[in-house]
Enzyme design. Structure first.
Site, PDB file in Angstrom:
ATOM      1  N   GLU A 225       1.049  -0.420  -5.126  1.00 54.95           N
ATOM      2  CA  GLU A 225      -0.088   0.513  -5.156  1.00 54.95           C
ATOM      3  C   GLU A 225       0.471   1.900  -5.437  1.00 54.95           C
ATOM      4  OE1 GLU A 225      -2.111   3.553  -4.171  1.00 54.95           O
ATOM      5  OE2 GLU A 225      -1.918   2.828  -2.116  1.00 54.95           O
TER       6      GLU A 225
ATOM      7  N   ASP B 214     -10.836   1.434  -1.162  1.00 58.44           N
ATOM      8  CA  ASP B 214     -11.010   2.839  -0.795  1.00 58.44           C
ATOM      9  C   ASP B 214     -12.021   3.567  -1.685  1.00 58.44           C
ATOM     10  OD1 ASP B 214      -9.339   2.995   1.425  1.00 58.44           O
ATOM     11  OD2 ASP B 214      -7.563   3.404   0.222  1.00 58.44           O
TER      12      ASP B 214
ATOM     13  N   ASP C 264       0.824  -1.197   0.000  1.00 53.20           N
ATOM     14  CA  ASP C 264       0.000   0.000   0.000  1.00 53.20           C
ATOM     15  C   ASP C 264       0.866   1.258   0.000  1.00 53.20           C
ATOM     16  OD1 ASP C 264      -2.770   1.088   0.308  1.00 53.20           O
ATOM     17  OD2 ASP C 264      -1.928   1.917   2.153  1.00 53.20           O
TER      18      ASP C 264
END
Length: 492
Positions: free
Chosen positions: A338, A391, A291
């Protein structure tokens, strides 16, 4: 080879005990994935949830979430009795995860199991504690102290426990040995159940993609045990904290509050902590998504105590100094980067040099110019394509709230029609793209609206991290439908 997968948090699996588990619900989901012709199960971090119930704010970068331990498996091992974890004890809400209820009930059940287990520790348990001791010891001691000091941040613990001195650690262990073993027991049982589930996935041709948050929580075993790896002041508080500037998700930016890394110290150790972390994750999963990967190139530093993220500034990260060491230690590491958020050319250069696939998100495609990286015709093969991530809202909810300009662009670009349905047409755009891997959130296959959203960045509470899938939704008919659609685009 082109393939597809489904994003489904373990917490969101159906089941009777308040939250998804590593037992029957997970095995049934693997069967569903196989019937649906999928190759990848993408998860969110398996770590214990922290502030705001977020798995990205965990008390440990290495521990598994004790809530995911399947209680029926413990019963079959003789560690629990059926009457000890009924509806009253397990907050059997199958519609949403109730973390407050779990906090007050689940550990009491696990302690009953531990009481039976601890009458005689098996050799395998000692072997697990020895092999995982490099992180497990500090985690178990941290959780023991956390309970001893009423859940307060470690910065509020008395000296010298707060400072993690050898003498204080020895005394903590000596006086609370059973409690230390309870927390090790939870990780041992988690590991046994995870290993069985991972093996079943492999036997059925399902790869598991895990998730590493780039940062750790300020109040965590990681920071308590190794403060020198983070930018802290003399009292142990962060000098600056992590987040990101104002963006499409929030006009105030995102103030995550995690301490920033002392990259100079990490470099002096040849990035040993990070290499251990990635190696650990790649032993746990088949592949891992990191992430906020762009933070290795440049990261956003926000003054500690700031009310929002508007006044942060960009700093230089370790880049290929870290990943050069990492790839030498872990050649061929299956990592997905990401790379979303505010992009600089240096971030793109880092991604290219590592060779890691980045991410493309269809929901970001239609408010930009024809050169947008998120328009499917611009996707490289070496990427993972998503309609939206954890998200984002669901496709159905996005379509309802998208600006007229975005809808018009999407209709023209994808030839959307009422007959096909907008959600189906948007999914088509992702699945027919050049990306080798396309991952669709489960809520999008179910056609859910905003009720299927997992997280809204920049917000706390509300419905974040609570969504659960109903067992009846994972029907044979849906599996056949997913298989048919994915086969059409060469992803079976």
């Amino acid at each position: 080879m082109r393939k597809s997968g489904i994003l489904m948090p373990v917490a969101s699996l159906p089941g009777p005990y308040g939250i998804g588990s590593l037992g029957k619900p997970a095995f049934v989901f693997i069967d569903f994935l196989k019937k649906a012709g999928q190759k990848v199960w993408q998860m969110l971090p398996l770590s214990p949830t922290g502030f705001g119930d977020s798995p990205y704010q965990s008390c440990s970068a290495f521990a598994g979430n004790p809530y995911f331990i399947d209680l029926d498996i413990l019963r079959k091992k003789g560690l629990l009795k059926k009457g000890e974890y009924g509806a009253k004890e397990c907050c059997t809400n199958e519609g949403a995860v109730d973390y407050a209820a779990l906090y007050h009930s689940r550990y009491g059940i696990l302690r009953k199991a531990f009481a039976r287990f601890s009458t005689w520790y098996p050799d395998d348990y000692y072997r697990f504690c020895y092999e995982q001791g490099w992180w497990l010891e500090d985690y178990a001691l941290y959780m023991t102290a956390k309970g001893l000091y009423e859940g307060k941040s470690y910065l509020e613990w008395p000296e010298p426990v707060r400072s993690h001195t050898p003498e204080a650690i020895r005394q903590l262990y000596a006086e609370h040995e059973a409690e230390v073993h309870f927390w090790k027991f939870c990780q041992y049982e988690f590991s046994l159940q995870w290993t069985a589930l991972k093996a079943y996935a492999g036997e059925n041709g399902i790869e598991i993609m895990g998730d590493i948050p780039i940062y750790v929580a300020a109040d965590s075993a990681d920071v308590w045990a190794a403060p020198e790896l983070f930018l802290l002041d003399a009292c142990g508080a962060p000098k600056e904290v992590a987040g990101c500037p104002p963006d499409a998700f929030s006009d105030a930016g995102q103030l995550w509050g995690n301490p920033l890394y002392n990259w100079a110290r990490h470099e002096s150790t040849h990035y040993d902590w990070w290499i251990k972390r990635v190696r650990f994750s790649l032993e746990l999963y088949d592949a891992v998504r990191i992430d906020h990967f762009r933070g290795f190139d440049t990261y956003y530093a926000i003054p500690y105590g700031a009310p929002n993220a508007r006044k942060g500034e960009w700093r230089q990260g370790p880049g290929m100094r870290l990943w050069g060491e990492g790839l030498r230690a872990l050649p061929g590491a299956a990592i997905v980067a990401e790379d979303l958020g505010e992009m600089f050319e240096s971030v793109r250069a880092l991604l290219k040099e590592t060779g890691f696939p980045g991410m493309k998100v269809l929901q970001f495609a239609f408010g930009a110019d024809p050169g947008s990286d998120h328009l499917p015709h611009n996707y490289p093969e070496n990427c993972v394509a998503y309609p939206g991530t954890h998200d984002n809202t669901t496709l159905r909810a996005w379509w309802r709230t998208a600006r007229a300009k975005e809808k018009r662009h999407a209709k023209e670009y994808l030839g959307l029609s009422a007959e096909e349905g907008e959600t189906a047409g948007l999914l088509r755009g992702v699945l027919q793209s050049p990306a080798r891997l396309a991952v669709v959130p489960m809520a999008d296959w179910l056609g859910l609206g905003r009720e299927g959203r997992i997280n809204t960045p920049g917000t706390i509470g509300g419905g974040n991290w609570r969504w659960r899938c109903e067992a009846a939704s994972l029907s044979p008919g849906l599996a056949r439908h997913i298989r048919t659609v994915c086969e059409r685009y060469g992803r079976i």
